[in-house]
Motif scaffolding. Structure first.
Motif, PDB file in Angstrom:
ATOM      1  N   LYS A  79      21.421  -8.455 -41.386  1.00 46.92           N
ATOM      2  CA  LYS A  79      20.379  -9.468 -41.566  1.00 46.92           C
ATOM      3  C   LYS A  79      21.045 -10.753 -42.036  1.00 46.92           C
ATOM      4  CE  LYS A  79      17.225  -8.560 -44.768  1.00 46.92           C
ATOM      5  NZ  LYS A  79      16.833  -9.689 -45.638  1.00 46.92           N
ATOM      6  N   HIS A  80      20.387 -11.888 -41.828  1.00 45.04           N
ATOM      7  CA  HIS A  80      21.057 -13.157 -42.123  1.00 45.04           C
ATOM      8  C   HIS A  80      21.148 -13.448 -43.608  1.00 45.04           C
ATOM      9  CE1 HIS A  80      21.424 -17.678 -42.248  1.00 45.04           C
ATOM     10  NE2 HIS A  80      22.476 -17.314 -41.536  1.00 45.04           N
ATOM     11  N   SER A  81      20.015 -13.433 -44.310  1.00 45.23           N
ATOM     12  CA  SER A  81      20.019 -13.824 -45.715  1.00 45.23           C
ATOM     13  C   SER A  81      19.009 -12.998 -46.505  1.00 45.23           C
ATOM     14  CB  SER A  81      19.722 -15.323 -45.864  1.00 45.23           C
ATOM     15  OG  SER A  81      18.501 -15.654 -45.218  1.00 45.23           O
ATOM     16  N   ALA A  82      19.055 -13.164 -47.819  1.00 45.82           N
ATOM     17  CA  ALA A  82      18.295 -12.290 -48.719  1.00 45.82           C
ATOM     18  C   ALA A  82      16.896 -12.805 -49.021  1.00 45.82           C
ATOM     19  CB  ALA A  82      19.058 -12.130 -50.029  1.00 45.82           C
ATOM     20  N   ARG A  83      15.979 -11.859 -49.247  1.00 49.94           N
ATOM     21  CA  ARG A  83      14.668 -12.149 -49.801  1.00 49.94           C
ATOM     22  C   ARG A  83      14.763 -12.082 -51.327  1.00 49.94           C
ATOM     23  NH1 ARG A  83      10.214 -11.599 -46.368  1.00 49.94           N
ATOM     24  NH2 ARG A  83       8.910 -10.822 -48.070  1.00 49.94           N
ATOM     25  N   PRO A  84      13.752 -12.617 -52.040  1.00 49.46           N
ATOM     26  CA  PRO A  84      13.819 -12.634 -53.515  1.00 49.46           C
ATOM     27  C   PRO A  84      14.067 -11.269 -54.143  1.00 49.46           C
ATOM     28  CG  PRO A  84      12.060 -14.074 -52.772  1.00 49.46           C
ATOM     29  CD  PRO A  84      12.584 -13.391 -51.546  1.00 49.46           C
ATOM     30  N   SER A  85      13.478 -10.204 -53.598  1.00 56.07           N
ATOM     31  CA  SER A  85      13.681  -8.873 -54.178  1.00 56.07           C
ATOM     32  C   SER A  85      15.138  -8.433 -54.045  1.00 56.07           C
ATOM     33  CB  SER A  85      12.760  -7.851 -53.505  1.00 56.07           C
ATOM     34  OG  SER A  85      12.994  -7.794 -52.114  1.00 56.07           O
ATOM     35  N   GLU A  86      15.792  -8.829 -52.943  1.00 61.10           N
ATOM     36  CA  GLU A  86      17.199  -8.482 -52.751  1.00 61.10           C
ATOM     37  C   GLU A  86      18.078  -9.269 -53.714  1.00 61.10           C
ATOM     38  OE1 GLU A  86      17.751  -7.690 -48.091  1.00 61.10           O
ATOM     39  OE2 GLU A  86      16.471  -9.423 -48.533  1.00 61.10           O
ATOM     40  N   THR A  99      23.808  -4.814 -44.554  1.00 61.04           N
ATOM     41  CA  THR A  99      24.434  -5.949 -45.220  1.00 61.04           C
ATOM     42  C   THR A  99      23.861  -7.262 -44.713  1.00 61.04           C
ATOM     43  OG1 THR A  99      26.575  -6.847 -45.927  1.00 61.04           O
ATOM     44  CG2 THR A  99      26.346  -6.268 -43.586  1.00 61.04           C
ATOM     45  N   LEU A 100      24.298  -8.351 -45.330  1.00 63.05           N
ATOM     46  CA  LEU A 100      23.814  -9.694 -45.002  1.00 63.05           C
ATOM     47  C   LEU A 100      24.963 -10.568 -44.516  1.00 63.05           C
ATOM     48  CD1 LEU A 100      21.674 -10.353 -48.222  1.00 63.05           C
ATOM     49  CD2 LEU A 100      20.886  -9.377 -46.050  1.00 63.05           C
ATOM     50  N   CYS A 101      24.643 -11.527 -43.672  1.00 65.47           N
ATOM     51  CA  CYS A 101      25.637 -12.536 -43.304  1.00 65.47           C
ATOM     52  C   CYS A 101      25.919 -13.443 -44.491  1.00 65.47           C
ATOM     53  CB  CYS A 101      25.142 -13.371 -42.126  1.00 65.47           C
ATOM     54  SG  CYS A 101      24.812 -12.463 -40.614  1.00 65.47           S
ATOM     55  N   VAL A 102      24.854 -13.895 -45.146  1.00 67.94           N
ATOM     56  CA  VAL A 102      24.960 -14.801 -46.293  1.00 67.94           C
ATOM     57  C   VAL A 102      24.695 -14.001 -47.559  1.00 67.94           C
ATOM     58  CG1 VAL A 102      24.052 -16.868 -47.406  1.00 67.94           C
ATOM     59  CG2 VAL A 102      24.226 -16.764 -44.900  1.00 67.94           C
ATOM     60  N   LYS A 103      25.741 -13.715 -48.292  1.00 66.02           N
ATOM     61  CA  LYS A 103      25.601 -12.918 -49.513  1.00 66.02           C
ATOM     62  C   LYS A 103      25.366 -13.780 -50.744  1.00 66.02           C
ATOM     63  CE  LYS A 103      28.419  -9.291 -47.464  1.00 66.02           C
ATOM     64  NZ  LYS A 103      28.308  -9.840 -46.092  1.00 66.02           N
ATOM     65  N   CYS A 104      25.511 -15.091 -50.581  1.00 66.01           N
ATOM     66  CA  CYS A 104      25.244 -16.011 -51.684  1.00 66.01           C
ATOM     67  C   CYS A 104      23.732 -16.177 -51.836  1.00 66.01           C
ATOM     68  CB  CYS A 104      25.856 -17.376 -51.417  1.00 66.01           C
ATOM     69  SG  CYS A 104      27.634 -17.353 -51.145  1.00 66.01           S
ATOM     70  N   PRO A 105      23.161 -15.874 -53.001  1.00 66.48           N
ATOM     71  CA  PRO A 105      21.709 -16.007 -53.191  1.00 66.48           C
ATOM     72  C   PRO A 105      21.314 -17.451 -53.460  1.00 66.48           C
ATOM     73  CG  PRO A 105      22.713 -15.154 -55.180  1.00 66.48           C
ATOM     74  CD  PRO A 105      23.826 -15.290 -54.183  1.00 66.48           C
ATOM     75  N   VAL A 106      21.416 -18.282 -52.446  1.00 67.02           N
ATOM     76  CA  VAL A 106      21.071 -19.696 -52.567  1.00 67.02           C
ATOM     77  C   VAL A 106      19.772 -19.961 -51.809  1.00 67.02           C
ATOM     78  CG1 VAL A 106      23.403 -20.548 -52.953  1.00 67.02           C
ATOM     79  CG2 VAL A 106      22.616 -20.183 -50.625  1.00 67.02           C
ATOM     80  N   GLY A 107      19.018 -20.964 -52.253  1.00 65.56           N
ATOM     81  CA  GLY A 107      17.741 -21.269 -51.619  1.00 65.56           C
ATOM     82  C   GLY A 107      17.882 -21.629 -50.157  1.00 65.56           C
ATOM     83  N   ASP A 108      18.935 -22.363 -49.831  1.00 71.05           N
ATOM     84  CA  ASP A 108      19.198 -22.762 -48.454  1.00 71.05           C
ATOM     85  C   ASP A 108      20.457 -22.045 -47.979  1.00 71.05           C
ATOM     86  OD1 ASP A 108      19.677 -23.938 -46.039  1.00 71.05           O
ATOM     87  OD2 ASP A 108      19.781 -25.997 -46.782  1.00 71.05           O
ATOM     88  N   PRO A 109      20.338 -21.055 -47.074  1.00 73.48           N
ATOM     89  CA  PRO A 109      21.515 -20.303 -46.629  1.00 73.48           C
ATOM     90  C   PRO A 109      22.628 -21.168 -46.045  1.00 73.48           C
ATOM     91  CG  PRO A 109      19.510 -19.195 -45.935  1.00 73.48           C
ATOM     92  CD  PRO A 109      19.098 -20.533 -46.484  1.00 73.48           C
TER      93      PRO A 109
END
Length: 216
Positions: free
Chosen positions: A70-77, A109-119
């Protein structure tokens, strides 16, 4: 000189061949070590704009046959620091159960593992480390969720890879040892009924692939 009747001890004793189970265990131990090192390096990355928030790490079997991407995380992740945690993970578990796929054969896993607002703010070098993660897990199948994930995977430069097309539900050859299945982003298919049907129509192809997988 050796006394008569005394057996000679070879200078380089040859060990008995390891069993298949022992070999598999060694490979698993190595994958676990490599993923632990991978996680520590992500957590200490000096280029990430996430600040004190921990990265969102992959979860599942270290030598899974199936990698969910998946590309990026949701808030729960982000809150748990684990990919596919929360509603997305629950929906996937139900889908895997319906397809009779062993959850222990899956790594997400995620492409963007950094939990930033803008991937798009994530460091490019960090995103590119997905290549290392694929090399550790060595999946037989990568389920690519959404166009953003597809674009990242196509740009990774995986050795001997072919560019994947955005064709939902079509099995594609990614490398000589890895197949790929493109599906819509499951995060967009949690609430809207037509989006759920589109995701399921593509994702259920994984069930037939799994059923046809040789049992060795």
């Amino acid at each position: 000189m050796h006394s008569q009747g005394q057996a000679r001890v070879p200078s380089n004793p040859v060990a008995m061949p390891a069993t298949d189970d022992e070999i598999r265990e060694k490979y698993l131990e190595r994958a676990i070590r490599e993923l632990n090192t991978f996680a520590r390096e992500l957590q200490s990355c000096p280029h990430c704009p996430r600040g004190q928030v921990m990265p969102v790490l992959g979860s599942g079997h270290p030598q899974a046959d199936i990698m969910l991407l998946k590309h990026s995380a949701r808030p729960s992740e982000v809150e748990e620091g684990v990919a596919f945690y929360g509603r997305t993970g629950n929906a996937l578990m139900k889908s895997l159960k319906r397809l009779s796929i062993d959850p222990l054969a899956v790594y997400g896993t995620l492409c963007v593992k950094c939990p930033v607002g803008d991937p798009s703010m994530a460091d490019d070098a960090c995103v590119a480390r997905l290549l290392e993660e694929i090399a550790i897990v060595q999946p037989k199948m990568i389920v690519v969720m959404g166009p953003e994930s597809l674009a990242v995977l196509n740009e990774l430069g995986v050795p001997l890879s072919h560019e994947l097309a955005q064709v939902p539900g079509a099995l594609q050859r990614f490398t000589p040892s890895i197949e790929a299945l493109y599906v819509p982003n499951i995060d967009d298919a949690l609430d809207e009924e037509s989006a759920k049907r589109e995701f399921w129509a593509a994702f259920r192809v994984l069930g037939q692939w799994w059923a046809d997988l040789p049992p060795y």
